[in-house]
Design a protein around this motif. Structure first.
Motif, mmCIF file in Angstrom:
data_model
loop_
_atom_site.group_PDB
_atom_site.id
_atom_site.type_symbol
_atom_site.label_atom_id
_atom_site.label_comp_id
_atom_site.label_asym_id
_atom_site.label_seq_id
_atom_site.Cartn_x
_atom_site.Cartn_y
_atom_site.Cartn_z
ATOM 1 N N GLU A 216 16.391 20.031 3.206
ATOM 2 C CA GLU A 216 14.940 20.136 2.224
ATOM 3 C C GLU A 216 15.690 19.846 0.752
ATOM 4 O O GLU A 216 16.363 20.665 0.132
ATOM 5 C CB GLU A 216 14.342 21.355 1.961
ATOM 6 N N HIS A 343 18.291 23.379 1.193
ATOM 7 C CA HIS A 343 18.133 24.104 2.531
ATOM 8 C C HIS A 343 18.511 23.391 3.726
ATOM 9 O O HIS A 343 18.041 22.138 3.725
ATOM 10 C CB HIS A 343 16.805 24.795 2.620
ATOM 11 N N ARG A 461 12.609 34.607 2.402
ATOM 12 C CA ARG A 461 13.289 33.547 1.450
ATOM 13 C C ARG A 461 14.259 33.929 0.545
ATOM 14 O O ARG A 461 14.835 33.292 -0.300
ATOM 15 C CB ARG A 461 11.894 32.883 0.507
ATOM 16 N N GLU A 473 17.940 28.316 8.913
ATOM 17 C CA GLU A 473 17.987 27.853 7.490
ATOM 18 C C GLU A 473 18.942 28.315 6.656
ATOM 19 O O GLU A 473 18.931 29.571 6.080
ATOM 20 C CB GLU A 473 16.559 28.033 6.819
HETATM 21 MG MG MG Z 1 12.884 25.843 3.358
#
Ligand code: MG
Ligand code: ADP
Length: 730
Positions: A216, A343, A461, A473
């Motif tokens: 990303e 990411h 996150r 991730e």
């Molecule tokens: Mg992400």
């Protein structure tokens, strides 16, 4: 004379969104139009050559000279129809960019002087770019400054700007890798081998495992005119000064908001280019900070995904110019607001079509899932410092552990449900008196994972390495990074762990332990020994910093410190045995990374000194003179008593300005001295350390005074676009 700042702001009034014309309403009509993919190979090459290339892609077999000639002829015919006049070997040297050296297809026959079109198998397969100016960490002495680029058939050739680009690896004359692609491919081979063997415990049909990557890409956009008025952005990619804007991201009104028209046009435009190149970009949205955005593709096989990310960054830069934008890939262009990451969503897939990180539907596939999950967590536990060394850069140093970015502490998040299951494995199996039914229970529990998991994968996150339902991730990777750097280490660490797991299981089975039992026991041990790396809480909090210290986890903040793990005895042994890096390759990379770091701080420090002395101080002096004149005038027209009352604050201001100015001057001089000292260091690591610990601290000190001045000096005089303009003008 108006400063560049005000000229830029005027230009902004007339900016319009560029009109973007889609080649077709359906993306599939032009998707892959500019790549030499399987379909085009079939059309432009003899069948024999086509099959040979496919075999090479799928099985890694060599392509012989005759076939290479046929491929070259086909590629050239296709590329010429696409308007290509030149060709280049495209590779990823150890800089921040991709490299290409263009040669024309056209050549002159020696003797006769007749021109002809040339491009054959030899030129396709291997070239010798005179790339002695690319970083090599001392691997190539100048007398043997030869590097070879060699064709990677698994990444399709493409046409950009009338040039046929052939993805290649880049190696030294003596065989050491000088790029990111070769070690990446080696790490992928190792992971394939190790993961396939572990799959063998569960499913004999698995003969190949590929790593998958979906990155990303976060980035900022700045109007070109404003960018031109900020020498720091131009030369270092980040703002070295600038007081916080009264409003930035507090209201969270940018994230997922409607995309500004000019930006949307830009996004459409680069997406079209990306799609023509077979880069499957799919998602676009605003990010948290103002003027920050993200784009993400559909994940792909990792080698391809890495190429695609590098290529996309080039495309984004190029297309931005058409829209009067500049893209900032820097990890922390602005102080005090979010930085940018990349990411890396990472998983493994089998030739039988199974994602190894997707929880299974029955006990057997679930045990396989847990095996991979637990082994990955263990690999992160055992190699936390090494993984940390894979995400270093001068830019990421500002981001990690700062505003809404994962901390520099490596930990893994797996979610409540999985945590519960791992805990159950530890507790139940530890019960010595466990009955036969309890054992079945345990298995049934495992069997129940999918229902629970698939609907509720909680997200975290704030974790640098988070399980997100069917993949991990790796969020700590920086936005400007070549994703290969982090992926090489992750692949290698996990492969090594899987290798060890396989050996352990085989030894237990040899001793007469049942296979499933051996797997359970081993996983249980792994869960216990790697417990401290798992963290489910808020990674952004100060509590975590303290808790991590109690757990004995590293919190390495700077590049020189983080790089120590990369050259540790254990790392050298690991990479060597994995066949990913030899010791000279490791040392060379170490040197290159530290040198890059040193140079970046050196450049930043020079730019800051120049801006301080030639832009900021003169402006502050000018404003101060105005104040002084004003005070003098006041004195002439008012009584001594009134003067005291009326001019007091202004005189105070004059003093404050004088103080900031002299602080800036003193600190700049001290910084220059510190730089001179640092430059005298013989050893690259010592020099990097000196830049980190002796030069860098001055930069924030100088900035402090400049940012204070920004608040005092007349807005009309301030020469550099302010944060509110950089972040909100569009
Ligand atoms: Mg992400
Ligand atoms: P989020 O912002 O929630 O993390 P995005 O949709 O922005 O989600 O990005 C998710 C990324 O993960 C995409 O690039 C997607 O292709 C990728 N991805 C999904 N499944 C896998 C997988 N099995 N392996 C690797 N990447 C994956």
């Amino acid at each position: 004379m108006a400063t560049l700042r005000f000229k830029a702001l005027e230009i902004l009034f007339d900016r319009q969104a560029k009109q973007v014309i889609y080649p077709s309403v359906k993306t599939s009509d032009y998707y892959g139009a500019n790549i030499f993919d399987k379909e085009k190979m079939q059309k432009y090459m003899p069948r024999e050559a086509y099959l040979s290339v496919i075999e090479s892609i799928e099985q890694g077999t060599r392509i012989d000279r005759k076939i290479a000639n046929q491929v070259a002829a086909g590629m050239k015919a296709w590329a010429t129809e696409k308007g290509a006049t030149h060709y280049t070997h495209w590779f990823h040297p150890l800089t921040d960019a991709s490299a290409e050296k263009h040669d024309a297809f056209f050549d002159i026959e020696p003797g006769t002087g007749k021109s002809f079109e040339s491009f054959d198998g030899a030129l396709l397969v291997q070239q010798e770019p005179d790339a002695s100016s690319l970083p090599n960490g001392g691997l190539r002495n100048t007398f043997e400054a030869r590097g070879y680029s060699a064709w990677d058939p698994s990444s399709p050739a493409f046409v950009v700007d009338n040039t046929l680009c052939i993805p290649t690896i880049f190696v030294a004359y003596t065989g050491e890798s000088l790029d990111y692609k070769l070690p990446l491919m080696k790490s992928l081979n190792y992971l394939d081998r190790a993961a396939t063997e572990v799959c063998g415990f569960f499913d004999k049909n698995v003969t190949k495992v590929i790593a998958t990557l979906g990155w990303e890409q976060e980035y900022f956009l700045i109007d070109d005119a404003l960018y031109q008025a900020r020498p720091d952005l131009q030369l270092t990619g980040r703002t070295l000064m600038g007081h916080a804007s009264a409003k930035d991201q507090q209201l969270s009104d940018h994230y997922f908001g409607s995309i500004p028209e000019r930006v949307a046009a830009y996004m459409h435009d680069f997406e079209i280019e990306a799609h023509k190149l077979g880069i499957p970009v799919k998602t676009r949205h605003n990010e948290v900070a103002p003027n920050q955005f993200e784009c993400a593709p559909i994940f792909e096989e990792m080698n391809l995904a890495v190429d695609h990310n590098q290529l996309l960054m080039d495309i984004m830069n190029k297309v931005a110019r058409r829209h009067n934008f500049r893209v900032l890939f820097h990890e922390k262009p602005f102080k005090g607001i979010n930085g940018s990451g990349k990411h890396c969503n990472w998983s493994m897939a089998t030739n039988t079509g199974v994602n190894l990180l997707r929880p299974g539907k029955n006990p057997k596939t679930n045990l396989q899932f847990l095996t991979f999950l637990v082994n990955i967590v263990k690999a992160v536990h055992d190699n936390a410092d090494l993984l940390r060394s894979g995400i270093v850069s001068a830019g990421n140093e500002h981001r990690l552990g700062a505003h809404e970015a994962p901390p520099a502490i490596i930990s893994a998040f797996i979610g409540t449900e999985l945590t519960k299951i791992l805990n159950e494995i530890v507790e139940r199996v530890s019960d010595k008196k466990m009955s036969a039914t309890a054992k079945t229970d345990l298995k049934l529990d495992i069997g129940r994972i999918p229902e629970i998991l698939l609907d509720n994968t909680d997200r975290n996150r704030t974790s640098p390495f988070a399980f997100t339902g069917n993949r991990f991730e790796f969020r700590a990777v920086g936005s400007s990074a070549n994703t290969a750097t982090a992926m090489i280490i992750l692949n290698t660490a996990v492969a090594r762990q899987l290798d060890e797991f396989k050996t352990t299981i085989e030894a237990l089975v040899e001793k007469g332990v049942k296979k499933d039992e051996a797997i359970f026991q081993t996983l249980r041990e792994y869960i216990i020994v790697s417990e401290k790396i798992r963290f489910e809480g808020n990674g952004y909090s100060q509590d975590w910093v303290e808790e991590a210290a109690r757990r004995g986890l590293s919190n390495v903040r700077t590049v020189p410190d983080a790089m120590k793990a990369f050259v540790s005895k254990e790392a050298i042994k690991l990479f060597n045995e994995a066949g990913v890096y030899t010791e000279p390759e490791i040392m060379a990379r170490y040197e290159v990374i530290l040198e890059k770091y040193t140079k970046k701080i050196q450049i930043e420090s020079r730019v800051l000194a120049d801006l301080s002395i030639n832009h900021i101080v003169p402006t502050a002096v000018k404003y101060q003179t105005e104040l002084i004149n004003n005070v003098r005038g006041l004195k002439e027209i008012v009584s001594a008593e009134d003067f005291e009352l009326l001019a007091g604050a202004r005189i105070e201001n004059i003093k404050v300005i004088a103080n900031h100015i002299s602080q800036i001057k003193t600190k700049v001089n001290e910084m220059i001295e510190a730089r001179k000292d640092a430059n005298n260091m013989e050893d690259g690591a010592v020099m990097a350390d000196a830049y980190d610990k002796k030069v860098k601290p001055f930069m924030s000190q100088i900035r402090y005074h400049i940012d204070k001045l920004e608040l005092i000096v007349d807005n009309e005089m301030w020469p550099l676009p302010k944060y509110r303009e950089l972040l909100f003008a569009r």
